[in-house]
Design an enzyme around this catalytic site. Structure first.
Site, mmCIF file in Angstrom:
data_model
loop_
_atom_site.group_PDB
_atom_site.id
_atom_site.type_symbol
_atom_site.label_atom_id
_atom_site.label_comp_id
_atom_site.label_asym_id
_atom_site.label_seq_id
_atom_site.Cartn_x
_atom_site.Cartn_y
_atom_site.Cartn_z
ATOM 1 N N SER A 194 -60.904 31.079 19.468
ATOM 2 C CA SER A 194 -62.277 30.588 19.364
ATOM 3 C C SER A 194 -63.272 31.706 19.631
ATOM 4 O O SER A 194 -63.090 32.501 20.554
ATOM 5 C CB SER A 194 -62.511 29.459 20.365
ATOM 6 O OG SER A 194 -61.744 28.328 20.051
ATOM 7 N N ASP A 248 -72.753 14.771 16.891
ATOM 8 C CA ASP A 248 -72.035 15.604 15.935
ATOM 9 C C ASP A 248 -72.805 16.847 15.503
ATOM 10 O O ASP A 248 -72.264 17.675 14.778
ATOM 11 C CB ASP A 248 -71.690 14.767 14.690
ATOM 12 C CG ASP A 248 -70.701 13.660 15.022
ATOM 13 O OD1 ASP A 248 -69.798 13.924 15.833
ATOM 14 O OD2 ASP A 248 -70.850 12.549 14.497
ATOM 15 N N HIS A 253 -69.209 27.448 23.076
ATOM 16 C CA HIS A 253 -68.374 26.677 24.001
ATOM 17 C C HIS A 253 -67.553 27.571 24.921
ATOM 18 O O HIS A 253 -67.011 27.087 25.920
ATOM 19 C CB HIS A 253 -67.470 25.701 23.232
ATOM 20 C CG HIS A 253 -66.328 26.333 22.500
ATOM 21 N ND1 HIS A 253 -66.345 26.548 21.135
ATOM 22 C CD2 HIS A 253 -65.136 26.793 22.927
ATOM 23 C CE1 HIS A 253 -65.205 27.102 20.769
ATOM 24 N NE2 HIS A 253 -64.450 27.256 21.834
#
Length: 372
Positions: A305, A229, A164
């Site tokens: 992250s 998901d 991401h």
């Protein structure tokens, strides 16, 4: 086909070492991993690079949700492990892969967002100061991405991070084409500034020195699965630098079951946004796990992250203790725990299949990737 998909997902041919004596050491299991090889590659249109960088991922699907999901089929797994490669000149390719099982023994374990998240009670993070610590292993393996995330050195020219940080699931983020990786360096005493460095608010006059990224691999499981998901299970990416970084790196390894981790704990360091310029270290217990994810409550903030989650265990073959990256810190989840909402931070586990894929990206030869 169902039996084959189950075999693939549960493929963890490990010779477990159980704590059966007072002299037991937490020992790296010996895994036999599958083989993942490219089958075909096609050119894609140049991406637009119009997405905003996401420094956190939020998902409402917790352990119970993941554990109750049906196992993917063999074809679905192949699709998830196919990948896109983004090059520094902006060109993009998609590679389909084949999965080959050379061993069939196995043992595996398969909300809402809040404004200020990921700190649980007393803030237990430690800012790492002083070049004697920052420039030495294992803290020296943590690097900063120009998109705002953290990465970990896993080979001479490779950095492991979260997908991401590069791609929002629909498009590549702004800055992905000219992606750079920042290494903390001592600032020169004369105060001179190079064109590839920026000052940092670090004690002892530390700064970042930047190296451009040559190409980036992102699994299709993140790109195709981001609408549901399954996406968080594949929130990882590998960056290849344009030149070697000349630092000690941390090897990747297949994630053991949480019950086999030393003290049940994990560790990671990252560049949390609320402590600009600081490398922040933390450790905490694993609270739950699925085949693909580790649930924990390590204090963290956006910017951490992409940090490599690691543990230190005994390497029986080499007769020494060794740290390995067993996961990638991804983001945040609200989990329904017996009817009560509870929030966790989530790390993507390096499973045998993911190990085979990432290792092949690094080494380019599956023969070098048979032992996890």
């Amino acid at each position: 086909m169902a039996a084959l998909s189950t075999l693939i997902l549960l493929l963890c041919a490990a010779k477990d070492v159980m704590p059966s004596s007072p002299h037991w050491k937490p020992t790296w299991p010996s895994y036999r991993v599958p083989v993942i090889l490219p089958q075909s590659t096609l050119n894609l249109d140049r991406p637009q690079f119009d997405a905003e960088a996401r420094l956190e991922v939020v998902s409402p699907c917790g352990p119970a949700c993941h554990k109750s999901s049906p196992l993917p089929t063999y074809e679905e797994v192949k699709n998830y492990l196919s990948y896109e490669t983004l090059y520094a000149n902006g060109s993009l390719t998609e590679t389909e892969v084949g999965i080959y099982i050379l061993s069939n023994n196995g043992d595996g374990s398969r909300g809402r967002a809040r404004t200020k998240r990921q700190i649980y009670g007393y803030d237990s993070r430690f800012s790492i100061f002083g070049k004697d610590f920052l420039l030495n292993y294992p803290f020296s393996t943590s690097v900063k991405l120009s998109t705002g995330c953290t990465g970990t050195l896993v080979a001479e020219k490779h950095v492991l991070t979260a997908a991401h940080c590069i791609h929002d699931g629909k498009s590549y983020v702004k800055g992905a084409q000219k992606l750079r990786v920042g290494f903390l360096k001592p600032k020169q005493k004369d105060g001179s500034k190079g064109s590839n460095t920026t000052n940092s608010a670090m004690p002892e006059k530390m700064k970042f020195q930047w190296i451009r990224v040559k190409r980036t691999h992102v699994p299709k499981g993140w790109i195709k699965g981001n609408a549901n998901d399954i996406g968080m299970d594949y929130d990882y990416a590998l960056l290849e630098l344009k030149k070697p970084h000349k630092r000690k790196f941390m090897k990747i390894g297949v994630s053991p079951p949480a019950r086999h981790l030393p003290g049940g704990r994990i560790h990671f360091s990252g560049y949390d946004n609320d402590r600009p310029g600081n490398l922040v270290y933390r450790f905490c217990d694993v609270k739950d796990e699925t085949y693909d994810l580790l649930y924990q409550q390590c204090d963290a903030q956006p910017g951490a992250s992409g940090s490599g989650v690691y543990v230190r265990m005994w390497k029986r073959q080499n007769h020494k203790w060794e740290r390995k990256i067993i996961g990638i810190f991804s983001g945040h989840q609200w989990v329904d725990m017996n009817g009560t909402p509870q929030d966790f931070n989530v790390a993507v586990r390096i499973t045998p299949l993911k190990y085979a894929q990432i290792c092949y990206w690094i080494k380019g030869n599956y023969l070098d990737c048979r032992e996890g």
